[in-house]
Design an enzyme around this catalytic site. Structure first.
Site, PDB file in Angstrom:
ATOM      1  N   GLU A 234       0.890  -1.170   0.000  1.00 26.76           N
ATOM      2  CA  GLU A 234       0.000   0.000   0.000  1.00 26.76           C
ATOM      3  C   GLU A 234       0.915   1.203   0.000  1.00 26.76           C
ATOM      4  OE1 GLU A 234      -1.330   3.231   1.134  1.00 26.76           O
ATOM      5  OE2 GLU A 234      -2.058   2.374   3.022  1.00 26.76           O
ATOM      6  N   CYS A 268      -2.254   8.677   3.139  1.00 24.11           N
ATOM      7  CA  CYS A 268      -2.273   8.255   1.735  1.00 24.11           C
ATOM      8  C   CYS A 268      -3.668   8.380   1.143  1.00 24.11           C
ATOM      9  CB  CYS A 268      -1.785   6.812   1.621  1.00 24.11           C
ATOM     10  SG  CYS A 268      -0.054   6.591   2.060  1.00 24.11           S
TER      11      CYS A 268
END
Length: 461
Positions: A234, A268
């Site tokens: 990720e 993020c």
């Protein structure tokens, strides 16, 4: 390698740690391997009991660990408490659902018969020690969303946490130990990034998961590929937040402020690029800029603070460079944009408009409370701008038009599409991205099965 707690609110070093040496790393790898041999055979009920206990302990520790997190990486303390509560929720969820998620599956009877078998089962078995390389921005949550499913699947974990959150990393190891997990079930490795490659190459480590930067992801994926080991990555995100004419502008602007500045913008999945239809652009911009200006920036230990310091001096410098580059290239600053005086690594909520493709901030992830505002002539242009990025983690769309919703859901290049709401992770829903935001999924049944040996068991007639 410098492993230390440095308070971002004032730049003072609180505590330093020596990295583990080769002998200690070897001891812990041996312990992980030995523990896995027995832990893998424990029943789901026993794993669930231990994980429920860890969740309860975390809630008991919520106030104290929140202050540790805030001291280490600057998150406003009220957000740190919320992070701890979210982690406990995820642990309880996996403790309650793992047995069902990993239950044996029986293929269709006609396919079983066609194969010549009397019975076929698909069974999910643990694979062994998993290395987790985790970031500082959500120092509890990023770890727990790996650890909870991994432990419930019967795996054991080795944590290489970010070097600026060592106290949180050590707390996590202690938390699982206090809950009753055998010592080798979850271990924190106080090591620098340079030590990761050798550990990942060790045959006792069976897989890796990483949340972090694209360069870090490339390094782990390269080594794992060479060693033929499973990875989940990720990485970064530059999520679009699209606003169409039918949207509730007041609500969209209110959520936009939170979506850009949660965790001081160091997320993020934070919305970063605000793409607004020209018919409502000015009205949205007015509301959005007013909301950003109204945020309170200051001491993260203050309950009234909305935006704390960035986690490091380097992080603030990187953000400033993106803003300065955009301004030099013609962008307009609608609010913020200047470093405040005084100690700590603070940066104000900032909105930039007049963004062009040549500006670095159009291509790179702005990891801090800086928003870029775009004007789109229609749905097609909104999609073009939204997809004009190397990232594809999540996305936000604000519209009450069903046809527009269908089009965005179909054509946005992202791992998630949130309609009339802010991107968030939940233990029941898969989380991850496409393009350079990584691959694989965390959370939900998809996440717990990522590090399982999916075994076909075939019985002859």
């Amino acid at each position: 390698m410098h492993i230390a707690t440095v308070n971002p609110a004032n730049g003072e070093t609180v505590k330093t740690y020596h990295p583990m040496g080769e002998d200690e790393i070897e001891r812990r790898l041996q312990l992980a391997q030995a523990t896995f041999r027995t832990y893998r055979t424990t029943a789901f009920d026993e794993r669930a009991r231990l994980l429920h206990r860890a969740a309860d302990l975390l809630l008991e520790d919520q106030q104290d660990i929140a202050r540790v997190i805030t001291t280490e990486m600057g998150k406003p303390v009220k957000q740190a408490r919320a992070e701890a509560a979210k982690c406990a929720k995820a642990m309880h969820w996996y403790a309650d659902h793992a047995a069902e998620l990993l239950a044996d599956e029986e293929p269709d009877a006609s396919d079983v018969k066609d194969s010549g078998a009397s019975r076929v089962l698909v069974r999910y078995r643990p694979i062994g020690p998993v290395l987790a390389v985790m970031p500082w921005n959500f120092p509890l949550w990023q770890v727990i969303r790996f650890a909870a499913p991994a432990l419930m699947a019967g795996n054991v974990g080795l944590l290489k946490h970010a070097s600026n959150v060592p106290q949180t990393a050590l707390y996590l190891e202690d938390l699982f130990h206090r809950a009753g997990f055998t010592e080798g079930c979850f271990q924190t490795l106080l090591i620098g990034s340079a030590a990761v490659d050798d550990i990942l190459r060790d045959e006792r480590v069976k897989a890796a998961t990483l949340t972090g930067s694209e360069p870090a992801g490339r390094a782990v994926a390269s080594t794992a590929g060479e060693m033929v080991k499973k990875t989940v990555l990720e990485l970064g995100g530059s999520d679009p937040f699209v606003v169409m004419p039918s949207a509730d502008l007041d609500r969209a602007a209110e959520v936009a402020v939170t979506a850009r500045t949660q965790n001081t913008g160091q997320s993020c999945i934070a919305a970063k690029r605000f793409i607004v239809h020209t018919d409502v652009h000015d009205a949205f911009a007015e509301r959005f800029v007013a909301g950003m200006r109204a945020l309170k920036v200051g001491d993260p230990m203050d309950e009234e603070t909305d935006v704390g310091p960035l986690s490091s001096e380097r992080g603030r410098t990187d953000l400033e460079e993106l803003v300065d580059d955009a301004v030099r290239s013609g962008a307009t600053v609608l609010c913020g944009g200047e470093r405040p005086d005084g100690p700590g690594w603070f940066y104000p909520p900032t909105v930039l408009t007049g963004i062009t493709r040549e500006m670095r901030i159009h291509r790179e992830e702005a990891f801090g409370p800086v928003a870029t505002l775009y004007r789109a002539a229609d749905l097609d242009e909104a999609l073009l701008i939204a997809n004009d990025t190397d990232f594809g983690l999540s996305s936000n769309v604000w519209t009450r038009d069903e046809a527009e919703t269908d089009r965005f859901v179909r054509d946005l290049e992202a791992g998630s599409v949130y309609v009339n709401g802010m991107t968030a992770s939940h233990p029941a829903f898969p989380f991850g991205g496409v393009k350079r935001s990584g691959y694989g999924r965390e959370l939900s049944g998809h996440g717990i099965r990522e590090f399982c040996n999916i075994t076909t068991v075939w019985h002859g007639a």
